[in-house]
Design an enzyme around this catalytic site. Structure first.
Site, short mmCIF file in Angstrom:
data_model
loop_
_atom_site.label_atom_id
_atom_site.label_comp_id
_atom_site.label_asym_id
_atom_site.label_seq_id
_atom_site.Cartn_x
_atom_site.Cartn_y
_atom_site.Cartn_z
CD GLU A 90 -0.41 5.23 -4.17
OE1 GLU A 90 -1.14 4.24 -4.38
OE2 GLU A 90 0.06 5.50 -3.05
CG ASP A 119 -7.78 4.55 0.28
OD1 ASP A 119 -7.71 3.32 0.39
OD2 ASP A 119 -6.92 5.33 0.74
CG ASP A 174 -2.06 0.93 1.20
OD1 ASP A 174 -2.32 1.49 0.12
OD2 ASP A 174 -2.72 1.11 2.23
#
Length: 798
Positions: free
Chosen positions: A408, A483, A405
């Site tokens: 990015e 999300d 997670d």
């Protein structure tokens, strides 16, 4: 046509006339007198790479996206010169390059234009960064449609849209928001029933405009790097998607349990809470194979540690969960807490593994642990070190999968949500700034995680999921869409995102069922379950801020619906596993949008809701509250209503009434659908019999069933079972033929044949030319049982 001179005031620069051409094996180099070089490489007869440089030479050719095992080879490559053009000809394409300005037009072998340039390649010098903004503009024709580009939360057909590719942590994103977590700079164009594809392999921030700025122009550009793109010719959409997926790679077969139902929350802790949740699944008989531990399982959010107050003996807990059929998945983020008492931090500092700013110090940013440094996963040595860190988690504690997670990469409390642009990366020996490495950072983290989990899970198969990804990430991991929010709009978005990801090469994807942010109503959760069980990756996940999101958090009816649909998914595991086998062997997407399924039908070009699950299920989710049915579009052919067996003809829109515990679900006539008995987890029961649901058709239809040991690598040694079924329906008779490949012997001994829609009363049954007594076959209306090693069943009627 807009001329070059009319646009020069904008600062754009254009190729001038071609002064030299060189042909070398599979490539043609075209040189202009202002130092532009176009290198045109024929990879296959229907796949051509276009690579431009503006400096008179090419930098080292390197891509993280291209699968090193992808195949090359073509039948024909001929270079032809005339007064105005150079023509590169293959057995399927004609590519004409104009001598005066390097304008490119691509034709099929019959001379029809597939893709024409408007301005074509041009660039703008970016003095702020010392490079170029590289641009390409193509003609967008009347009625042309566009699809692909990964997880974009917008209408499935991208005509009239502009999108941005910059991996971004977008908590609680909304419809049409740009950009999101993934970067897949690949699209499919469709015009006059002919499909082609463009893959713009450039990891800088990129943009695509499908006629938004100028109605008849499709353009794409990047804030740095090369104009480097691949052109794929169909003419079918299926051929384009397969060629792109072959180019960027396919995963290995996942363990069967990964296709089961997964439960996750931010966060399940302490151990007693984890056990409470898993016990409730077994008590309520809702099948579930995996439980997830979010960041709170760690000691102060330090990766590869455990909070011993919450989890005093993780190895024992993981073992006890495993004994109850639950595989434990843990989260691992890229941020490494700056802490001199933390061994992993010290190892990274000692070996100089963290990303640095341009002027020397380690890049520092805040994430969950507080101030962190970040490994440079573009450095092979760092990936090797990172892979080794999974030994304790996987081989000693027994964790079965890892969830990456925040990759990015996400950074808190800064306007751009990520690293400063001057951060430096190794880029596998091609040093660069974060401007170039940003979009592939998450993929390289997932790659390093995959290599570690695979090493320590062996001889079992690894399981990795990632939030951020660039083209080619599917070789290493599955993914989810980030999300999302517990709203009906997000249910619509999830449906489209899965279809888009599937034709963008990343088939093993799902959404956070029920929504991550906010709290769904029971009805919304139920409708999301009814959609999510038909997505390749099936996981409930929520933030927990607004209450619990387990099925029993709602009412008894939601529990019933969840049990019904999750049980259906477990019945369909052999069908889903076969879908995955086809994906990794033939690069066929597991979910097929209607336009992919039938591009000849213009009614499919703007459909967003319905999709084909595998080859033979048509799924249409309920996307609005209080619905008692909905209008759906049935593609060509005849379709059985899964719930009623009513046969409906396709190529038309119909109203389908549904109860709360149903969605419109149809099966293609002639299909043979394999089903397992319902299990509470994969491996709970030894499979002693497999059901084959046979849907009658006047004509022929082929179906498949792929099976192996459900984990491990013996399937690579031929220890698999691939059954191909041929259904033949005629007046007053039907034939079911079976052929087997592979050396794997399944545990079950019999098939239960369930006949649907048989239009005649059965007179006799022959198995391998031997007439059988119905009593011996345990005949029961329209079902009977036969040995698994049959070759042909012939049923006659009266």
């Amino acid at each position: 046509m807009i001329t070059n001179t009319e646009l020069e005031y904008k600062g754009d620069i254009y190729p001038s006339k071609i002064i030299k051409v060189i042909k070398e094996t599979d490539s043609v180099f075209l040189y202009t007198d202002n130092d532009v070089i176009l290198k045109l490489t024929v990879i296959r007869d229907s796949l051509i790479r276009f690579r431009y440089t503006t400096k008179g030479y090419f930098s080292r050719d390197f891509s993280y996206a291209i699968d090193p095992n992808q195949s090359h080879g073509y039948n024909e490559l001929e270079l032809i010169e005339d007064a105005e053009f150079y023509t590169i000809r293959t057995s399927k394409l004609r590519c004409k390059v104009r001598k005066s300005d390097v304008h490119v037009t691509i034709y099929d072998i019959d001379g029809n234009i597939i893709l024409d340039e408007e301005i074509g390649f041009h660039w703008e010098e970016s003095y702020a960064f010392g490079g170029n903004i590289v641009k390409m503009s193509k003609v967008s024709r009347e009625g042309e449609s566009y699809y692909g580009l990964g997880d974009k939360p917008t209408h499935f057909n991208l005509k009239g849209k502009r999108v941005e590719n910059w991996a971004t942590d977008q908590y609680a994103f909304h419809k049409d928001q740009e950009p999101l977590y993934k970067v897949v700079p690949f699209y499919v164009g469709l015009h006059n029933k002919t499909a082609y594809g463009i893959f713009f392999d450039n990891t800088f921030r990129t943009f695509f405009d499908f006629g938004q700025e100028r109605r008849n122009v499709t353009s794409y550009w990047a804030e740095g790097g090369e104009m480097n793109y691949y052109f794929f010719y169909g003419p079918s959409m299926a051929e384009v998607v397969t060629a792109y997926t072959d180019l960027t790679g396919k995963p290995e077969l996942p363990p069967l349990w990964t296709l089961g139902f997964h439960q996750c929350k931010w966060s399940y802790y302490p151990e007693a809470k984890v056990k409470e949740v898993t016990s409730k699944f077994r008590e309520l008989q809702i099948p579930c194979d995996a439980i997830y531990l979010d960041i709170d399982y760690m000691d102060g959010f330090r990766c590869f540690t455990w909070n011993k107050d919450y989890f005093p003996d993780p190895k024992r807990m993981v073992s006890e969960l495993s004994a109850d059929g639950f595989k434990t998945i843990v989260i691992i983020d890229p941020g490494i807490k700056i802490d001199k008492e933390y061994s992993i931090y010290n190892e990274a500092v000692a070996n100089d593994y963290f990303c640095k700013r341009a002027d020397g110090p380690y890049m520092k940013g805040k994430v969950w642990p507080g101030e962190c440094n970040f490994p440079d996963y573009t450095n092979p040595a760092v990936r090797e070190w990172w892979a080794g860190l999974f030994k304790e988690l996987v081989s000693e504690i027994g964790v079965k999968g890892v969830w990456n997670d925040m990759n990015e990469p996400a950074v808190m409390e800064v306007p751009g949500k990520t690293f400063p642009m001057d951060v430096r990366h190794d880029y596998d020996g091609n040093p660069c700034s974060h401007r170039k490495a940003h979009n592939i950072y998450g993929t390289q983290m997932a790659r390093a995680t995959y290599e570690g989990v695979k090493r320590f899970a062996y001889p079992k198969r690894p399981f990795i999921i990632t939030r951020s990804a660039y083209s080619g990430a599917q070789r290493y991991c599955s993914s989810w869409t980030g999300d999302n929010v517990a709203t009906w709009e997000h249910l619509w978005i999830a449906n489209i995102q899965m279809q888009r990801m599937s034709i963008s090469g990343m088939g093993f994807t799902g959404s956070d069922i029920g929504g991550f942010a906010e709290q769904p109503s029971g009805e919304l959760f139920a409708r999301w379950i009814q959609l999510g069980v038909f997505h390749p990756f099936c996981r409930v996940h929520s933030s927990g801020d607004h209450g619990d999101q387990e099925p029993w958090s709602f009412d008894d009816e939601v529990v019933h619906i969840t049990r019904k649909f999750v049980s259906l998914r477990y019945q369909l595991l052999p069908y889903l596993y076969t879908m995955f086998w086809k994906y990794i062997n033939e690069a066929v997407p597991m979910l097929k949008p209607l336009v992919y399924y039938d591009q000849e039908d213009p009614q499919t070009h703007y459909r967003t809701d319905e999709f084909i699950f595998g080859e033979q299920f048509l799924v249409c989710p309920i996307l609005e509250a209080n619905s008692q049915g909905r209008r759906i579009y049935l593609p060509a052919g005849n379709w059985y209503n899964y719930w009623t067996d009513e046969v409906v003809s396709g190529k038309r829109e119909v109203w389908v009434a549904t109860d709360y515990d149903q969605i419109p679900l149809f099966v293609k006539e002639g299909a043979i659908i394999p089903k397992y008995p319902v299990q509470q987890y994969v491996g709970e029961k030894e499979i002693t019999e497999v059901s084959l649901d046979v849907y009658y058709k006047a004509g022929k239809e082929q179906s498949f069933l792929y099976e192996d040991a459900q984990d491990g690598y013996d399937y690579n040694k031929g220890r698999f079972s691939l059954l191909s079924f041929q259904f033949i329906g005629k007046e007053n008779q039907m034939v079911l033929q079976k052929h087997k490949e592979g050396k794997f012997d399944t545990t079950y001994k019999t098939f239960k044949i369930n006949l649907h829609g048989l239009p005649f009363k059965i007179k006799s049954v022959y198995v391998d030319n031997e007439r059988r007594d119905p009593a011996a076959l345990q005949w029961n209306g329209n079902s009977f049982i036969i040995e698994k090693d049959f070759s042909e069943v012939h049923i006659t009627g009266e």
